[in-house]
Design a protein around this motif. Structure first.
Motif, mmCIF file in Angstrom:
data_model
loop_
_atom_site.group_PDB
_atom_site.id
_atom_site.type_symbol
_atom_site.label_atom_id
_atom_site.label_comp_id
_atom_site.label_asym_id
_atom_site.label_seq_id
_atom_site.Cartn_x
_atom_site.Cartn_y
_atom_site.Cartn_z
ATOM 1 N N GLU A 65 36.077 43.011 46.899
ATOM 2 C CA GLU A 65 37.081 42.072 46.423
ATOM 3 C C GLU A 65 36.544 40.643 46.391
ATOM 4 O O GLU A 65 36.881 39.867 45.498
ATOM 5 C CB GLU A 65 38.329 42.147 47.307
ATOM 6 C CG GLU A 65 39.135 43.421 47.129
ATOM 7 C CD GLU A 65 39.643 43.577 45.712
ATOM 8 O OE1 GLU A 65 40.440 42.731 45.264
ATOM 9 O OE2 GLU A 65 39.221 44.543 45.020
ATOM 10 N N ARG A 69 36.394 38.394 43.092
ATOM 11 C CA ARG A 69 37.011 37.072 43.055
ATOM 12 C C ARG A 69 36.021 36.031 42.532
ATOM 13 O O ARG A 69 36.378 35.167 41.723
ATOM 14 C CB ARG A 69 37.515 36.694 44.444
ATOM 15 C CG ARG A 69 38.209 35.329 44.499
ATOM 16 C CD ARG A 69 38.835 35.062 45.845
ATOM 17 N NE ARG A 69 40.007 35.901 46.062
ATOM 18 C CZ ARG A 69 40.033 36.987 46.827
ATOM 19 N NH1 ARG A 69 38.940 37.368 47.476
ATOM 20 N NH2 ARG A 69 41.138 37.702 46.949
ATOM 21 N N THR A 197 46.892 33.771 34.044
ATOM 22 C CA THR A 197 46.155 34.400 35.150
ATOM 23 C C THR A 197 45.222 33.362 35.747
ATOM 24 O O THR A 197 44.004 33.410 35.563
ATOM 25 C CB THR A 197 45.347 35.617 34.643
ATOM 26 O OG1 THR A 197 46.173 36.426 33.794
ATOM 27 C CG2 THR A 197 44.855 36.469 35.817
ATOM 28 N N TYR A 200 42.631 34.978 41.019
ATOM 29 C CA TYR A 200 42.421 36.411 41.225
ATOM 30 C C TYR A 200 43.353 36.937 42.302
ATOM 31 O O TYR A 200 43.455 36.375 43.390
ATOM 32 C CB TYR A 200 40.970 36.656 41.646
ATOM 33 C CG TYR A 200 40.666 38.104 41.931
ATOM 34 C CD1 TYR A 200 40.289 38.970 40.914
ATOM 35 C CD2 TYR A 200 40.769 38.620 43.228
ATOM 36 C CE1 TYR A 200 40.020 40.295 41.164
ATOM 37 C CE2 TYR A 200 40.503 39.943 43.487
ATOM 38 C CZ TYR A 200 40.128 40.788 42.460
ATOM 39 O OH TYR A 200 39.870 42.105 42.721
ATOM 40 N N GLU A 201 44.039 38.032 41.974
ATOM 41 C CA GLU A 201 44.855 38.720 42.971
ATOM 42 C C GLU A 201 44.512 40.200 43.058
ATOM 43 O O GLU A 201 44.439 40.753 44.153
ATOM 44 C CB GLU A 201 46.344 38.542 42.641
ATOM 45 C CG GLU A 201 46.830 37.091 42.784
ATOM 46 C CD GLU A 201 48.313 36.954 42.510
ATOM 47 O OE1 GLU A 201 48.988 37.995 42.324
ATOM 48 O OE2 GLU A 201 48.812 35.807 42.494
ATOM 49 N N THR A 202 44.316 40.831 41.906
ATOM 50 C CA THR A 202 43.964 42.250 41.886
ATOM 51 C C THR A 202 42.839 42.479 40.880
ATOM 52 O O THR A 202 42.512 41.596 40.080
ATOM 53 C CB THR A 202 45.174 43.121 41.489
ATOM 54 O OG1 THR A 202 45.505 42.859 40.110
ATOM 55 C CG2 THR A 202 46.381 42.815 42.370
ATOM 56 N N ASP A 205 43.402 41.599 37.258
ATOM 57 C CA ASP A 205 43.221 40.223 36.791
ATOM 58 C C ASP A 205 41.816 40.035 36.228
ATOM 59 O O ASP A 205 41.636 39.396 35.179
ATOM 60 C CB ASP A 205 43.456 39.241 37.939
ATOM 61 C CG ASP A 205 44.887 39.271 38.442
ATOM 62 O OD1 ASP A 205 45.783 39.497 37.615
ATOM 63 O OD2 ASP A 205 45.105 39.092 39.649
#
Length: 358
Positions: A65, A69, A197, A200-202, A205
């Motif tokens: 992640e 990101r 957007t 970043y969250e998921t 995105d």
């Protein structure tokens, strides 16, 4: 962490010592409790909000992640700067063409002046630098600049030539202005997708802006002959919400998804929403056969359509809605760009949608 050791009480020291003992026991027995916290991750179970099976799984997810990101931030910044530069260039071209059209608007005036000179040439006198004549229709005075070295007929002929030149300029410039304006509209639509957007969250995105990059490469705005479409973009889900009446609402994340939503996903029973003459996402209210949405539900979806548009900071945004069968994509139209008919208009309230989404 902001406290100094001098400020700790005996109870603080006791609690700190107990935590240290807990940590030593975990190390000794390898009895870790990995999982996510509100601000990151833990392996000792303190402040746990979501457990995972193993430390390895936790760390693999964390670093994956983190990498996504970082990729998102780099790509988002690159695309935002590129689109901003392209928009500036195209708007300058549009302004130049518009100025040339303004000049060509004088064509009819040039012909009118030439007609007046030919009709009243007997009033011309040698050496005149201008002459004032009455308009044929309004009888208002019209002042015509003259070349003192030419007679009335020669001045009229010069005005007729200027009239024809300006008319030809208009015929040449109008299609150029239309083409540039279409590019501006398209790039503003891309910019709106990027603005929707911002962080970043998921993984979706990253996939969404990956699709935007792929699209800009396909349209020739980004050079990358060896580019391969991002894997994160495969099977990318739409934004999905549920109305208070229980109907699903699907929203496109970018132009590619907008086209997919409107022309491949929508059924005859759905309703299609979009901010009126404002770049934004295509929105579908998914309805069962025979279902009739209430006014409250239509307003709910209109608020979402307004929020997922370039005008999301406004208090009110005009939103159109119609049946998907009334939405068309003309030949050679850029991605995400459509025309529609039989639309109805609601005033969407993006701040209401923002409050509901939290």
């Amino acid at each position: 962490p902001s406290q100094s050791t001098d400020s700790l009480s005996a109870a603080d020291w006791t609690r700190l010592f107990q935590r240290w003992q807990d940590w030593l026991r975990l190390l000794d027995k390898s009895a870790f409790v990995p999982g996510w916290t509100a601000n990151g991750y833990t392996v000792i179970g303190f402040g746990l909000t979501e457990p995972v099976d193993t430390v390895q799984e936790l760390l693999a997810t964390y670093y994956r992640e983190t990498e996504r990101r970082q990729q998102f931030e780099r790509l988002h910044n690159q695309l935002s700067q590129k689109v901003k530069g392209l928009l500036k260039k195209q708007r300058q071209k549009a302004a130049t063409f518009a100025a040339r059209l303004d000049q060509s608007d004088q064509a009819d005036r040039q012909r009118q002046q030439a007609d007046l000179l030919m009709a009243y040439q007997h009033q011309w006198q040698p050496g005149l630098k201008q002459i004032t004549l009455a308009d044929f229709t309004t009888e208002e005075p019209v002042t015509i600049p003259l070349n003192p070295e030419k007679n009335a007929v020669q001045n009229a002929q010069a005005l007729y030539k200027q009239h024809q030149k300006l008319k030809r300029a208009r015929l040449a410039v109008e299609p150029l202005l239309r083409a540039v304006q279409e590019e501006v509209d398209y790039l503003e639509q891309v910019e709106a997708a990027l603005l929707q957007t911002p962080a970043y969250e998921t993984a979706a995105d990253l996939g969404a802006i990956g699709q935007i990059r792929d699209e800009l490469i396909q349209q020739g705005y980004l050079p990358n002959p060896d580019h391969r479409p991002s894997r994160e973009a495969e099977d990318l889900p739409f934004h999905r919400f549920v109305s208070p009446q229980g109907h699903e609402i699907w929203i496109g994340r970018n132009n590619r998804q907008n086209d997919q939503l409107t022309f491949r996903t929508a059924t005859d029973y759905d309703l299609w929403f979009h901010s009126q003459e404002i770049p934004g996402s295509h929105v579908l209210l998914r309805l069962d056969p025979g279902a009739v949405p209430s006014d409250e539900e239509l307003q709910y979806v209109a608020d979402l359509a307004a929020y997922f548009s370039r005008a999301r900071q406004s208090d009110q945004v005009p939103v159109v809605y119609t049946e998907p069968k009334h939405v068309y994509k003309p030949n050679r139209t850029l991605p995400g760009m459509v025309i529609y008919k039989h639309e109805r208009v609601l005033w969407g309230q993006p701040q209401q949608a923002k409050a509901r989404l939290g």
